[in-house]
Structures are given as C-alpha cells and as structure tokens.
Design an enzyme around this catalytic site. Structure first.
Site: not given
Length: 452
Positions: A159, A385
C-alpha cells in the site's frame, strides 16, 4: 466448509522483468510514507473456467507478470524504511515472488468465495518472508487452480507504493499483456515528489483527544470476525426513502449511497460494540484527492492519493438520539473539506512534519472510530480480462492486517447479481467476534420493509 481445503503448493519462484530496467533507488511521497499504509494488502480475484482455451492460467499470468515488470519495475525491487524514517524502493530487478497452487475442489462449491469463511480465506492468502538488507518484496502473486478449471489470483501489493486506484491500474496492465497486448494502455508514472509536504515547526496537536473516546466491553480482543453484507439496490432505495421523510425528498436527492449507508453502518456498529453512551465516536471517510489537485496529476500516476475527510464527532448518546438523516447530513458536510486545496496541503505538511519528527500516529484500536472506504469506482472488477472473461468475484483479505475501525463498501459480484438482480453493494465489516451477532441483526433490518 465441513472439510478444510487442501492446497498443493509449488515452490515459490522469483519472476524477473522480461527486459532491461533501471537500477536506482526511488523516494516516495508523503502519503506513501504514512505508517498507517505500510502494509501488504491482499486481494483475491476469482475466474470461472473457460471452455474456449486450453491455456494454463498460471503460465499465462507468469509470462505477463514478467512483461509488465518492465513497465512497473519498482515492484521487482525491495522496499525499506530507512533510518531517516522514510521509505525507499531499491530497484534491482530482484523479481516478484510467484507461486502456483492447486485445489481439488470446484469454485462453485465455494460460491466463488462470496461469504467465504476466515479459514478458507486464510489458505488463499500468500505470505512469503522476504526481508533482506534491501527490505522486503512490495508485490506477491499466487495463481490457485481449481478442479473445475477456474482459478483465483491472489495479489499482495504494498500500500506504500500504490492505493486502490494505482492497484487497479497495475492489475489492468497485467491483464492487457496477458491478453496479447505489447504494452499497457496507460503508461505508469512515478513522480512522487508531486505529493511531498513541507515540514513545519508548529507543534503537532492530535486531531482528537483519545481519552474522550467511547469504550467497548468487547475491546481489546483477540478474536476478530469479518463479514461481507450484501445490501440490495431496493434496500438502499428504502433507506433513502426513510430518510426523505425526515429531511424532505428534494434534499435527500443529493445524498450518495456512501453517505446514507455510512450513517447507517456507523450507528449499527456503535450498537454492536455497545459503546459507552457518554463517550465520543468518530466517523471519517477515506477519499481520493485526484480531482482536487491543481495542476492535476499526470495520467498514469499510481502512488497514494487518499486522505481522510475531516472527522465527524458525536457522543454515542447523540448518535442514537438524532435522526439518521441528520447523521448523513453531517457526513456529507464533512466531505466538502477535501475539495479545498488548502486542506490537502495542510494535511501533506502535517504528515511530513510527523515523519521528520518520528511522531507515531495514535490508533484507536477500534474502540469508537469508523473509517469508511469505497472500492466501487476504482476499477478492480471491470474490464480485467486475462482471456478467461471478466472476474466473477473480488474479495479483500482482511485477515492479516485490517483494523477493526475499517469498513469497506465493495461492488456487488456475479453471485449477488444472479440472486438479487443487478445493483446493490457489499459492506465488509471487521469487529470483535462477540459483537458480530448484533451487527448481523442490524444489517438484516435493512432488508425489512420499514428501515428506521
């Protein structure tokens, strides 16, 4: 799960960039250096089997990872907090820990991980010790294949290097290269100096007096529970209608789902924790500042761009007494402060001052604070995808590093849509196990006819 999952794991390998990358040491922004975000947060993406291709997803993703690291080469290095209290990334093309795993189980039997139990989620996490003189790996990746032909991707990201928007940008780039593109559509930009504050000599005063916060009989605790609550679009509409009766329909039209759900979850969580009525409870939103900055950040910037909106502070007694519509109104008003560039600069300077003076942030340990973050619009579920169609579910893994304070609003997954129709949200809540039963009761009320 009646029977725990048995995962067969291959040895961890280091995937290196497929081409030349610079050897350098990179500094990070003031927001990146915040101690609160120094963690590896893990997210699991779930994909159904694809009957069109016989390709091995682990091989496809491993090759794509090697290619994408040419562009996102800091992820192939190590990150470390140095003696001056600042994080730095040593870009040395050391590589990214990658693991392939297999489970003799169908994803459908696990409902594609929607509502997954803690034990199963823990098995899907990928923790790999990597500390060295240069620090630790900022990126970890595991592909777990299931007997049905479907698979999951466990992505562990620092992070300190990127927030949710930056993570989505990297993940889309990985998918693009896996699908055959030669380079990412959005080119990554480092430029962390753009969000570095100026240290001040003024004394750093606490944002809130910690001694005035409400107490809970369930805290401190060692048994923590995590629940993902689906809230349908119809339930949200009914909640908004209920609040409209208090404020007036015209005024409520301008309220967002996050504002009205935030008010409801705040009050419900306070009840679940049985907070002392005379103590204070605080609410804050974790919000992005990309649209506030002038001049704007360069397209492709993937560092941290989040700040907390100003805290809404109420006594627990007042949170119970005042109408929920008024609570939502206070939350809405608190968000306006982040539209000020002056506020952003002040917060950057405050954080930089704390860093340079080694001031540690006081954490409430979940006693009375709620921090709400919205993951619906950062692109973690859309257009990703790898050649196996869209992701059918995405779940954060809070089991290692989530604070009790943190609540997350997530987009619905395919399972939610097939049962309830399109729309709605998921609310991920972390609480002491003893308090979760009451929280479930509160969230169940949302799906009843009369909400408040």
């Amino acid at each position: 799960m009646a029977t725990p999952l048995l995962i067969q794991k291959n040895d961890v390998v280091l995937v290196k960039p497929a081409g030349f990358t610079p050897t350098e040491v990179l500094s990070l922004s003031t927001l990146d250096n915040d101690q609160v975000v120094e963690m590896i947060y893990q997210t699991v993406y779930v994909y159904k089997a694809n009957n069109i291709t016989n390709l091995d997803p682990s091989l496809v993703i491993k090759e794509a990872l090697s290619k994408v690291l040419v562009h996102y080469y800091p992820f192939a290095g190590k990150i470390k907090r140095e003696k001056d209290n600042k994080l730095r990334v040593t870009c040395n093309a050391d590589g990214v820990p990658f693991q392939e795993a297999y489970v003799d189980c169908e994803l459908l039997s696990l409902r594609y991980l929607e509502g997954v139990d803690s034990e199963t989620a823990e098995l899907l996490s990928f923790d790999w010790p990597s500390e060295s003189e240069y620090g630790y790996h900022p990126l970890l990746l595991r592909v777990t294949k299931f007997s049905c032909g479907g698979f999951t991707i466990t992505l562990g990201l620092s992070h300190s290097i990127c927030d949710g928007t930056g993570a989505a940008q990297f993940y889309k780039a990985l998918a693009e290269l896996a699908s055959g593109k030669s380079e990412p559509t959005i080119k990554p930009v480092w430029k962390r100096e753009r969000l570095v504050g100026t240290a001040r000599k003024d004394p750093i005063l606490p944002l809130i007096d910690m001694s005035s916060l409400a107490k809970s009989p369930f805290l401190p605790c060692t048994d923590v529970a995590h629940e993902s609550f689906y809230v349908s679009e119809e339930a949200i509409r009914r909640l908004k209608t209920s609040l409209s009766r208090e404020l007036g329909e015209k005024e409520m039209e301008n309220f967002t789902t996050m504002e009205i759900l935030g008010a409801y979850v705040w009050r419900s969580r306070s009840r679940a924790l049985q907070l002392s009525s005379d103590g204070k409870t605080t609410f804050c939103m974790i919000m992005g500042i990309r649209k506030v900055l002038n001049p704007p950040l360069i397209v492709g910037y993937y560092g941290n761009t989040i700040l907390y909106s100003s805290h809404v502070v109420l006594t627990v007694g007042d949170l119970e007494k005042i109408p929920l519509s008024e609570v939502a109104k206070l939350i809405k008003e608190s968000k306006k402060v982040l539209t000020s560039t002056d506020f952003v600069q002040k917060m950057l300077d405050r954080k930089e001052t704390m860093l340079q003076n080694y001031v540690e942030l006081e954490i409430s340990q979940g006693t009375s604070c709620i921090e709400l973050t919205d993951w619906r619009h950062i692109g973690l579920l859309e257009d990703v995808d790898f050649g196996w169609k869209e992701v059918v579910n995405m779940i954060p893994l809070p089991w290692n590093n989530f604070f009790i304070d943190l609540c997350m609003i997530l987009p619905p997954c395919e399972i939610n849509a097939s049962v309830n129709g399109k729309g709605g949200v998921r609310v991920l809540v972390t609480l002491p196990e003893a308090a979760m039963t009451k929280m479930k009761e509160e969230m169940k009320i949302l799906h009843q006819y009369d909400v408040i």
